[in-house]
Design a protein around this motif. Structure first.
Motif, PDB file in Angstrom:
ATOM      1  N   MET A 156       0.869  -1.180   0.000  1.00 42.96           N
ATOM      2  CA  MET A 156       0.000   0.000   0.000  1.00 42.96           C
ATOM      3  C   MET A 156       0.908   1.234   0.000  1.00 42.96           C
ATOM      4  SD  MET A 156      -1.413  -0.559   3.883  1.00 42.96           S
ATOM      5  CE  MET A 156      -1.849   1.145   4.164  1.00 42.96           C
ATOM      6  N   LEU A 157       1.650   1.392  -1.083  1.00 41.43           N
ATOM      7  CA  LEU A 157       2.704   2.401  -1.159  1.00 41.43           C
ATOM      8  C   LEU A 157       2.180   3.825  -1.272  1.00 41.43           C
ATOM      9  CD1 LEU A 157       5.081   0.368  -3.485  1.00 41.43           C
ATOM     10  CD2 LEU A 157       5.376   0.785  -1.041  1.00 41.43           C
ATOM     11  N   CYS A 158       0.847   3.961  -1.362  1.00 43.64           N
ATOM     12  CA  CYS A 158       0.265   5.308  -1.365  1.00 43.64           C
ATOM     13  C   CYS A 158       0.335   5.946   0.016  1.00 43.64           C
ATOM     14  CB  CYS A 158      -1.182   5.268  -1.852  1.00 43.64           C
ATOM     15  SG  CYS A 158      -2.274   4.253  -0.831  1.00 43.64           S
ATOM     16  N   GLU A 159       0.682   5.167   1.030  1.00 39.91           N
ATOM     17  CA  GLU A 159       0.835   5.690   2.382  1.00 39.91           C
ATOM     18  C   GLU A 159       2.199   5.321   2.945  1.00 39.91           C
ATOM     19  OE1 GLU A 159      -3.316   6.130   4.822  1.00 39.91           O
ATOM     20  OE2 GLU A 159      -2.073   4.405   5.183  1.00 39.91           O
ATOM     21  N   GLY A 160       2.741   6.244   3.740  1.00 41.31           N
ATOM     22  CA  GLY A 160       3.994   5.963   4.409  1.00 41.31           C
ATOM     23  C   GLY A 160       5.200   6.266   3.537  1.00 41.31           C
ATOM     24  N   PRO A 161       6.401   6.220   4.128  1.00 43.52           N
ATOM     25  CA  PRO A 161       7.616   6.538   3.381  1.00 43.52           C
ATOM     26  C   PRO A 161       7.965   5.472   2.357  1.00 43.52           C
ATOM     27  CG  PRO A 161       8.173   5.744   5.576  1.00 43.52           C
ATOM     28  CD  PRO A 161       6.679   5.864   5.536  1.00 43.52           C
ATOM     29  N   THR A 162       8.518   5.919   1.239  1.00 43.73           N
ATOM     30  CA  THR A 162       8.998   4.997   0.208  1.00 43.73           C
ATOM     31  C   THR A 162      10.415   5.394  -0.196  1.00 43.73           C
ATOM     32  OG1 THR A 162       8.075   6.332  -1.591  1.00 43.73           O
ATOM     33  CG2 THR A 162       6.689   4.552  -0.727  1.00 43.73           C
ATOM     34  N   VAL A 163      11.123   4.436  -0.754  1.00 53.37           N
ATOM     35  CA  VAL A 163      12.481   4.636  -1.246  1.00 53.37           C
ATOM     36  C   VAL A 163      12.471   4.249  -2.715  1.00 53.37           C
ATOM     37  CG1 VAL A 163      14.887   3.870  -1.036  1.00 53.37           C
ATOM     38  CG2 VAL A 163      13.484   4.188   1.018  1.00 53.37           C
ATOM     39  N   SER A 213      15.100  -2.612  -1.992  1.00 51.81           N
ATOM     40  CA  SER A 213      16.392  -2.407  -1.335  1.00 51.81           C
ATOM     41  C   SER A 213      16.228  -2.540   0.178  1.00 51.81           C
ATOM     42  CB  SER A 213      16.946  -1.024  -1.664  1.00 51.81           C
ATOM     43  OG  SER A 213      16.118  -0.004  -1.096  1.00 51.81           O
ATOM     44  N   GLU A 214      17.337  -2.719   0.865  1.00 48.82           N
ATOM     45  CA  GLU A 214      17.284  -2.846   2.325  1.00 48.82           C
ATOM     46  C   GLU A 214      16.635  -1.628   2.965  1.00 48.82           C
ATOM     47  OE1 GLU A 214      20.361  -3.474   6.094  1.00 48.82           O
ATOM     48  OE2 GLU A 214      21.054  -3.868   4.046  1.00 48.82           O
ATOM     49  N   GLN A 215      16.978  -0.445   2.449  1.00 50.04           N
ATOM     50  CA  GLN A 215      16.423   0.799   2.985  1.00 50.04           C
ATOM     51  C   GLN A 215      14.907   0.852   2.752  1.00 50.04           C
ATOM     52  OE1 GLN A 215      18.068   4.317   1.190  1.00 50.04           O
ATOM     53  NE2 GLN A 215      17.065   5.726   2.615  1.00 50.04           N
ATOM     54  N   PHE A 216      14.483   0.438   1.570  1.00 52.60           N
ATOM     55  CA  PHE A 216      13.053   0.403   1.232  1.00 52.60           C
ATOM     56  C   PHE A 216      12.310  -0.530   2.188  1.00 52.60           C
ATOM     57  CE2 PHE A 216       9.474  -1.673  -0.791  1.00 52.60           C
ATOM     58  CZ  PHE A 216       8.805  -0.666  -1.479  1.00 52.60           C
ATOM     59  N   ILE A 217      12.819  -1.738   2.339  1.00 49.65           N
ATOM     60  CA  ILE A 217      12.137  -2.747   3.150  1.00 49.65           C
ATOM     61  C   ILE A 217      12.080  -2.328   4.616  1.00 49.65           C
ATOM     62  CG2 ILE A 217      12.316  -5.119   4.025  1.00 49.65           C
ATOM     63  CD1 ILE A 217      13.332  -5.864   1.162  1.00 49.65           C
ATOM     64  N   GLU A 218      13.172  -1.769   5.124  1.00 51.74           N
ATOM     65  CA  GLU A 218      13.177  -1.333   6.526  1.00 51.74           C
ATOM     66  C   GLU A 218      12.184  -0.199   6.759  1.00 51.74           C
ATOM     67  OE1 GLU A 218      14.579  -2.846   9.135  1.00 51.74           O
ATOM     68  OE2 GLU A 218      15.020  -4.339   7.587  1.00 51.74           O
ATOM     69  N   ALA A 219      12.119   0.756   5.822  1.00 52.42           N
ATOM     70  CA  ALA A 219      11.180   1.881   5.948  1.00 52.42           C
ATOM     71  C   ALA A 219       9.741   1.382   5.939  1.00 52.42           C
ATOM     72  CB  ALA A 219      11.401   2.882   4.814  1.00 52.42           C
ATOM     73  N   ARG A 220       9.445   0.447   5.052  1.00 50.50           N
ATOM     74  CA  ARG A 220       8.084  -0.074   4.954  1.00 50.50           C
ATOM     75  C   ARG A 220       7.706  -0.915   6.177  1.00 50.50           C
ATOM     76  NH1 ARG A 220       5.020   2.823   2.635  1.00 50.50           N
ATOM     77  NH2 ARG A 220       3.546   1.107   2.460  1.00 50.50           N
ATOM     78  N   LYS A 221       8.630  -1.757   6.632  1.00 53.20           N
ATOM     79  CA  LYS A 221       8.352  -2.584   7.809  1.00 53.20           C
ATOM     80  C   LYS A 221       8.027  -1.705   9.015  1.00 53.20           C
ATOM     81  CE  LYS A 221      11.041  -6.800   6.869  1.00 53.20           C
ATOM     82  NZ  LYS A 221      12.266  -7.541   7.242  1.00 53.20           N
ATOM     83  N   HIS A 222       8.823  -0.660   9.205  1.00 53.98           N
ATOM     84  CA  HIS A 222       8.627   0.226  10.353  1.00 53.98           C
ATOM     85  C   HIS A 222       7.267   0.914  10.265  1.00 53.98           C
ATOM     86  CE1 HIS A 222       9.659   2.893  13.649  1.00 53.98           C
ATOM     87  NE2 HIS A 222       9.236   3.914  12.911  1.00 53.98           N
ATOM     88  N   PHE A 223       6.950   1.454   9.092  1.00 53.54           N
ATOM     89  CA  PHE A 223       5.675   2.157   8.918  1.00 53.54           C
ATOM     90  C   PHE A 223       4.488   1.231   9.157  1.00 53.54           C
ATOM     91  CE2 PHE A 223       2.157   2.803   5.889  1.00 53.54           C
ATOM     92  CZ  PHE A 223       1.614   3.957   6.433  1.00 53.54           C
ATOM     93  N   ASN A 260       0.103  -2.420  12.687  1.00 59.22           N
ATOM     94  CA  ASN A 260       0.448  -3.615  13.471  1.00 59.22           C
ATOM     95  C   ASN A 260       0.720  -4.837  12.587  1.00 59.22           C
ATOM     96  OD1 ASN A 260       1.041  -4.691  16.000  1.00 59.22           O
ATOM     97  ND2 ASN A 260      -0.984  -5.607  16.205  1.00 59.22           N
ATOM     98  N   ILE A 261       1.304  -4.596  11.411  1.00 55.05           N
ATOM     99  CA  ILE A 261       1.723  -5.679  10.524  1.00 55.05           C
ATOM    100  C   ILE A 261       3.155  -6.045  10.895  1.00 55.05           C
ATOM    101  CG2 ILE A 261       2.263  -6.278   8.126  1.00 55.05           C
ATOM    102  CD1 ILE A 261      -0.039  -4.367   7.314  1.00 55.05           C
ATOM    103  N   THR A 262       3.379  -7.283  11.247  1.00 52.47           N
ATOM    104  CA  THR A 262       4.688  -7.695  11.742  1.00 52.47           C
ATOM    105  C   THR A 262       5.713  -7.769  10.607  1.00 52.47           C
ATOM    106  OG1 THR A 262       4.282 -10.052  11.431  1.00 52.47           O
ATOM    107  CG2 THR A 262       3.580  -9.078  13.538  1.00 52.47           C
ATOM    108  N   GLU A 263       6.971  -7.723  10.974  1.00 53.23           N
ATOM    109  CA  GLU A 263       8.046  -7.860   9.987  1.00 53.23           C
ATOM    110  C   GLU A 263       7.963  -9.210   9.295  1.00 53.23           C
ATOM    111  OE1 GLU A 263      11.906  -6.992  11.452  1.00 53.23           O
ATOM    112  OE2 GLU A 263      11.405  -4.961  12.111  1.00 53.23           O
ATOM    113  N   ALA A 264       7.648 -10.248  10.067  1.00 56.34           N
ATOM    114  CA  ALA A 264       7.553 -11.598   9.496  1.00 56.34           C
ATOM    115  C   ALA A 264       6.426 -11.665   8.465  1.00 56.34           C
ATOM    116  CB  ALA A 264       7.314 -12.620  10.601  1.00 56.34           C
TER     117      ALA A 264
END
Length: 311
Positions: A33-40, A45-55, A61-65
């Protein structure tokens, strides 16, 4: 329907239709749902995935797993593809889908997937009075959409990649300029216009959809926030938001309404919103991001439809 085809679907509903209609070819599901939250810009990329997981963890409340299982694993499949005669992207007319398709095309470009890319996009259907999602089409309409799929030219791919770059940078004003440019993405201009109106109104501090939510409470006998969510889903136009996103917006608007005698009632602040006589920017301001831009760093002027920096 050639078996040497890769179908990329925006969510699981279309996947089920492809299976039910026995479409040949492999499937990958784009669950984001890239229309919300930070994107890279560099999707996956690692930076993209970390930003999305955190958001997604902080806000939904969607877990990293879960994110690894539902999205990253599909992206890894996509990275490994080779040898298909064509890729078909199944996306819809709304902003939710269009931001995802821009990212998907950019990912294919970044990973040098050069096989022909086609788009099947829902929207206006002959004889219908409302825009239709792919999962709302009859079997006949669904197959016809596939038969009429659009082959993306190099210029189309370049447009999609350029707009994704602007979205991931802090360049909403440059992004707004793309509204007036023509492209083979039939609904792109409408989606970009909807995106621009997600920034807070310069007079009220609420954006267009937030204001419309309050208007729905005013217009209808609404007995719960769940019922209100249903109205918003129905009348949201080009946004394409899901239940979770709408519920989050309604929660943020709690300062403007209350439950009284079994129904939602607007308070006196709302009249000021509707008249544009008071600004609630500071009441609502948070750390929300749309791609590379903080929501409250820009204001939307509804008189001239321009964006300006808020500070």
């Amino acid at each position: 329907m050639n078996s040497n085809t890769l179908h990329i679907t925006n969510g699981d509903m279309v996947l089920k239709r492809l299976d039910a209609l026995n479409f040949n070819g492999d499937r990958i599901v784009w669950r984001e749902m890239l229309c919300e939250g930070p994107t890279v810009e560099e999707v996956g990329s690692e930076q993209f995935i970390e930003a999305r997981k955190h958001f997604l963890k902080e806000n939904y409340n969607i877990t990293e797993a879960d994110y690894e299982d539902k999205f990253v694993s599909e992206l890894n499949k996509l990275a490994a593809i080779n040898g298909y005669e064509k890729i078909v992207l199944w996306f819809e007319f709304d902003l939710f889908c269009h931001v995802n398709i821009l990212a998907a095309i950019s990912y294919l470009i970044q990973n040098k997937k050069i096989m022909p890319i086609y788009v099947v996009c829902s929207g206006w259907v002959d004889g219908e009075l409302q825009l239709k999602g792919l999962s709302e089409l009859t079997d006949e309409q669904f197959i016809k959409h596939y038969e009429n799929k659009l082959k993306l030219a190099p210029e189309d791919l370049a447009v999609a990649h350029h707009i994704w770059q602007l979205y991931c940078d802090e360049k909403p004003i440059e992004l707004k300029a793309e509204i007036t440019k023509s492209s083979n993405f039939k609904y792109l201009s409408s989606c970009l216009r909807a995106h621009v109106e997600r920034f807070p109104n310069s007079k009220t501090g609420l954006n267009t959809l937030e204001t419309n939510i309050l208007k729905l409470i005013d217009l209808h006998e609404v007995s719960s926030t769940h019922q209100l969510c249903g109205y918003v889903l129905k009348y949201q136009g080009y946004y394409g938001y899901g239940d979770m996103q709408i519920e989050r917006m309604i929660k943020a608007l709690k300062p403007f309404f209350k439950m009284k005698e079994g129904k939602l009632v607007l308070n006196t602040k709302v009249q000021a919103v509707l008249e544009g006589s008071q600004n609630f920017y500071d009441t609502l301001k948070d750390e929300s991001f749309y791609g590379g831009t903080q929501k409250y760093d820009f204001l939307y002027n509804s008189n001239n439809h321009e964006l300006v920096r808020s500070h």
